[in-house]
Design an enzyme around this catalytic site. Structure first.
Site, mmCIF file in Angstrom:
data_model
loop_
_atom_site.group_PDB
_atom_site.id
_atom_site.type_symbol
_atom_site.label_atom_id
_atom_site.label_comp_id
_atom_site.label_asym_id
_atom_site.label_seq_id
_atom_site.Cartn_x
_atom_site.Cartn_y
_atom_site.Cartn_z
ATOM 1 N N GLY A 100 -8.437 74.113 9.285
ATOM 2 C CA GLY A 100 -8.345 73.182 8.157
ATOM 3 C C GLY A 100 -7.165 73.479 7.259
ATOM 4 O O GLY A 100 -6.445 74.467 7.439
ATOM 5 N N ARG A 103 -3.793 75.762 2.909
ATOM 6 C CA ARG A 103 -2.847 75.755 1.777
ATOM 7 C C ARG A 103 -2.144 74.409 1.674
ATOM 8 O O ARG A 103 -1.000 74.322 1.239
ATOM 9 C CB ARG A 103 -1.825 76.875 1.921
ATOM 10 C CG ARG A 103 -1.018 76.729 3.153
ATOM 11 C CD ARG A 103 0.107 77.650 3.300
ATOM 12 N NE ARG A 103 0.368 77.675 4.723
ATOM 13 C CZ ARG A 103 1.239 78.434 5.317
ATOM 14 N NH1 ARG A 103 1.934 79.256 4.599
ATOM 15 N NH2 ARG A 103 1.415 78.380 6.601
ATOM 16 N N ASP A 134 -4.786 82.839 0.109
ATOM 17 C CA ASP A 134 -4.775 82.342 -1.272
ATOM 18 C C ASP A 134 -4.357 80.884 -1.438
ATOM 19 O O ASP A 134 -4.366 80.355 -2.554
ATOM 20 C CB ASP A 134 -3.857 83.236 -2.127
ATOM 21 C CG ASP A 134 -2.445 83.308 -1.554
ATOM 22 O OD1 ASP A 134 -2.148 82.558 -0.605
ATOM 23 O OD2 ASP A 134 -1.650 84.125 -2.054
ATOM 24 N N GLY A 135 -3.945 80.246 -0.353
ATOM 25 C CA GLY A 135 -3.552 78.843 -0.471
ATOM 26 C C GLY A 135 -2.188 78.629 -1.099
ATOM 27 O O GLY A 135 -1.770 77.493 -1.333
ATOM 28 N N ARG A 199 -3.971 66.065 13.325
ATOM 29 C CA ARG A 199 -3.493 66.930 14.405
ATOM 30 C C ARG A 199 -4.426 66.851 15.596
ATOM 31 O O ARG A 199 -5.549 66.359 15.477
ATOM 32 C CB ARG A 199 -3.504 68.396 13.923
ATOM 33 C CG ARG A 199 -2.658 68.648 12.719
ATOM 34 C CD ARG A 199 -3.503 69.271 11.589
ATOM 35 N NE ARG A 199 -2.770 69.207 10.315
ATOM 36 C CZ ARG A 199 -1.816 70.051 9.983
ATOM 37 N NH1 ARG A 199 -1.541 71.059 10.765
ATOM 38 N NH2 ARG A 199 -1.168 69.914 8.861
ATOM 39 N N ASP A 269 -3.557 73.144 16.332
ATOM 40 C CA ASP A 269 -3.687 72.659 14.954
ATOM 41 C C ASP A 269 -2.308 72.328 14.366
ATOM 42 O O ASP A 269 -2.230 71.784 13.279
ATOM 43 C CB ASP A 269 -4.402 73.687 14.070
ATOM 44 C CG ASP A 269 -3.755 75.059 14.135
ATOM 45 O OD1 ASP A 269 -3.623 75.591 15.250
ATOM 46 O OD2 ASP A 269 -3.366 75.594 13.083
ATOM 47 N N ASP A 279 4.413 71.503 10.451
ATOM 48 C CA ASP A 279 4.081 72.882 10.095
ATOM 49 C C ASP A 279 5.210 73.855 10.447
ATOM 50 O O ASP A 279 5.133 74.619 11.411
ATOM 51 C CB ASP A 279 2.758 73.328 10.738
ATOM 52 C CG ASP A 279 1.570 72.806 9.943
ATOM 53 O OD1 ASP A 279 1.790 71.974 9.041
ATOM 54 O OD2 ASP A 279 0.431 73.227 10.205
#
Ligand code: AMP
Ligand code: MG
Length: 509
Positions: A100, A103, A134-135, A199, A269, A279
């Site tokens: 998922g 970030r 931590d995103g 995706r 993903d 990405d």
């Protein structure tokens, strides 16, 4: 176009309205079964500052540079309804379960003259999918994403886009090489743009957990909006839709190979259903032509995602997507047809692009050998891919001495064999390779790893001029731009050969 504010963008919420989601806002990282998204609020940034802006994307959206409050995740406007997407994926060949948007936070969907696009912040804080992280994102990786996605667009390689890069004023701690040396780095947020960020893994997660209803709903949504010429009411329709994704994926990878791009993390993903490069992490560009090269240190021993294997991995990934559609098929055996489509499409696009790279007006079956010999010769001694093909694109006589700057210093290249190949090529083109065609297939400038590194080092000292200059350069990668030649049309400098960030990159970003 007049200046539009974020409030007056044409916000829409097709994904939120048509797929199941989790209404609760945010919350701790956890498994979120049976949904496609979770509502989240971005984390506000202490002192957001706009650093890079894509004029091109701004124009498409009708936005002037600015908006750092919204673009750092520090303010919402009416119409936005931020969420993170739930998906799964195979990482390095193994099923990893729920991943998922850990970030990434989508602000919403926005109507433009060119269609509806999703605006997504990368690095604006934790979500239910952040797992143990931590995103956040650091400046280094955000500059790499901003510059590379825009560079790829201008190279004609299908890609997600970037609108902005904002620094947050926050310090983010990262252990770049995962070797117990965490260090503080400046935080940043990139706003990226795509028709959607769906995706392969978006479908896989529902199939893997046996949630056929959500899978069917998501497929219906995706096809209705993103593949409007398709209808997936029966197996024929589903196969035709999947063929289309397979074709787009194959074409994207052929383009990567044409320009020397190595994605680095082709996990399922990270495979867009639109066949867009997505990405940007530990990606890299070939300097010397080495099909075994991968920039990703995490993959250094197996080299699963090396340059020369990208098209095979593309097929493997498409196979995982096909499996995930299996539960919706009356006759799942038929899914094999799509893999054939993938391979045929890859061969078609790859051959066409090779034909363009060596200036043939048409690629014939008999040309495969010429290409094979070329690829073998390019690996004999260290040879710069970009410089070689660019110089080849204006070669006036078939003599290797005119291409000698493509070879690394001190490399004793096989002169006779090169001249023999050049003569065969010259004969094939009847002494008239299509130079114009070649110069549109062989970029003069790509975002070499050390170029991005120079931009990053300057930016970390608050100097964005190198990034700006590179961005300008990379908007016209096929133009000569003689004013930039001395600085950027050159082989990798020795200092970059083994430097972290240049030859070695990790997923830590
Ligand atoms: P990637 O391979 O970089 O696309 O990331 C793989 C998974 O890790 C995705 O689910 C990401 O959202 C997640 N991830 C990567 N970096 C972070 C981060 N700093 N914080 C939270 N999640 C992350
Ligand atoms: Mg990813």
């Amino acid at each position: 176009m007049s200046t539009t504010s974020f409030e007056s963008l044409q916000w829409s919420r097709r994904f939120l309205d048509e797929t199941p989601g989790e209404e609760q806002v945010g919350g701790r990282p956890r498994q979120v079964p049976n949904v496609c998204w979770s509502r989240v609020h971005p984390s506000p940034a202490p002192s957001p500052a706009l650093r890079l802006w894509s004029e091109d994307m701004g124009l498409q959206l009708g936005l002037e540079p600015g908006h750092e409050t919204v673009l750092s995740g520090s303010g919402a406007v009416e119409g936005m309804d931020p969420y993170s997407q739930r998906y799964g994926g195979h990482q390095f060949g193994h099923w990893a379960g729920q991943l998922g948007d850990g970030r990434a936070i989508t602000l919403g969907e926005v109507g433009t003259d060119g269609g509806v696009v999703e605006l997504q912040l990368k690095g604006a804080g934790a979500t239910p999918y952040s797992r143990t992280a931590d995103g956040k994102a650091v400046l280094r990786s955000s500059i790499r994403e901003f510059l590379c996605s825009e560079a790829m667009h201008h190279l004609g390689v299908p890609t997600t886009r970037a609108l902005s890069l904002v620094t947050t004023g926050e310090v983010v701690v990262r252990d770049v090489l995962y070797n117990g040396n965490p260090a503080p780095e400046p935080g940043a947020v990139v706003c990226r743009v795509a028709p959607s960020f769906l995706r392969f893994g978006s479908f896989q997660i529902h199939a893997a957990l046996g949630d056929r209803d959500t899978l069917a709903t998501l497929v219906k949504h995706a096809v209705r909006h993103h593949f409007p010429d398709h209808c997936v009411d029966d197996d024929d329709g589903r196969i035709a839709w999947l063929d289309c994704i397979a074709e787009d994926t194959a074409m994207m990878i052929a383009h990567w190979n044409r320009v020397g791009f190595v994605h680095g993390v082709m996990n399922t993903d990270n495979m867009s259903i639109h066949g867009l490069t997505i990405d940007y992490g530990p990606y890299g560009w070939l300097e010397d032509y080495n099909p075994n090269w991968t920039p990703n240190t995490t993959d250094a021993s197996r080299r699963r995602y090396r340059y020369g294997q990208q098209h095979q991995i593309g097929a493997w990934n498409v196979a995982r997507l096909l499996e995930s559609i299996g539960p919706l098929m009356e006759d799942p055996e038929r899914l094999h047809e799509v893999l054939k489509t993938y391979y045929a499409a890859y061969e078609k696009h790859n051959n066409r692009m090779w034909g363009e790279k060596i200036g043939l007006d048409e690629f014939r079956a008999s040309d495969a050998q010429l290409v094979e010999e070329l690829v073998a010769l390019l690996q004999r001694v260290e040879t710069d891919m970009t410089i070689f093909f660019r110089l080849l694109s204006s070669l006036e006589e078939p003599k290797i001495e005119h291409l000698s700057t493509a070879f690394y210093d001190g490399a004793e290249y096989p002169e006779e064999e090169w001249n023999a190949w050049l003569s065969r090529w010259w004969q094939r083109t009847e002494g008239e390779p299509n130079h114009e065609r070649m110069r549109l297939a062989n970029p003069k400038y790509v975002l070499r790893n050390w170029m991005a590194q120079l931009a990053i080092e300057a930016a970390e000292n608050e100097d964005y001029s190198v990034a700006e200059r590179l961005y300008d350069l990379l908007k016209k990668p096929y133009d000569e731009q003689p004013e930039f030649e001395d600085e950027w049309f050159k082989k990798r400098p020795e200092w970059a050969r083994h430097k972290v960030g240049c030859s070695m990159l990790s997923c830590s970003s």
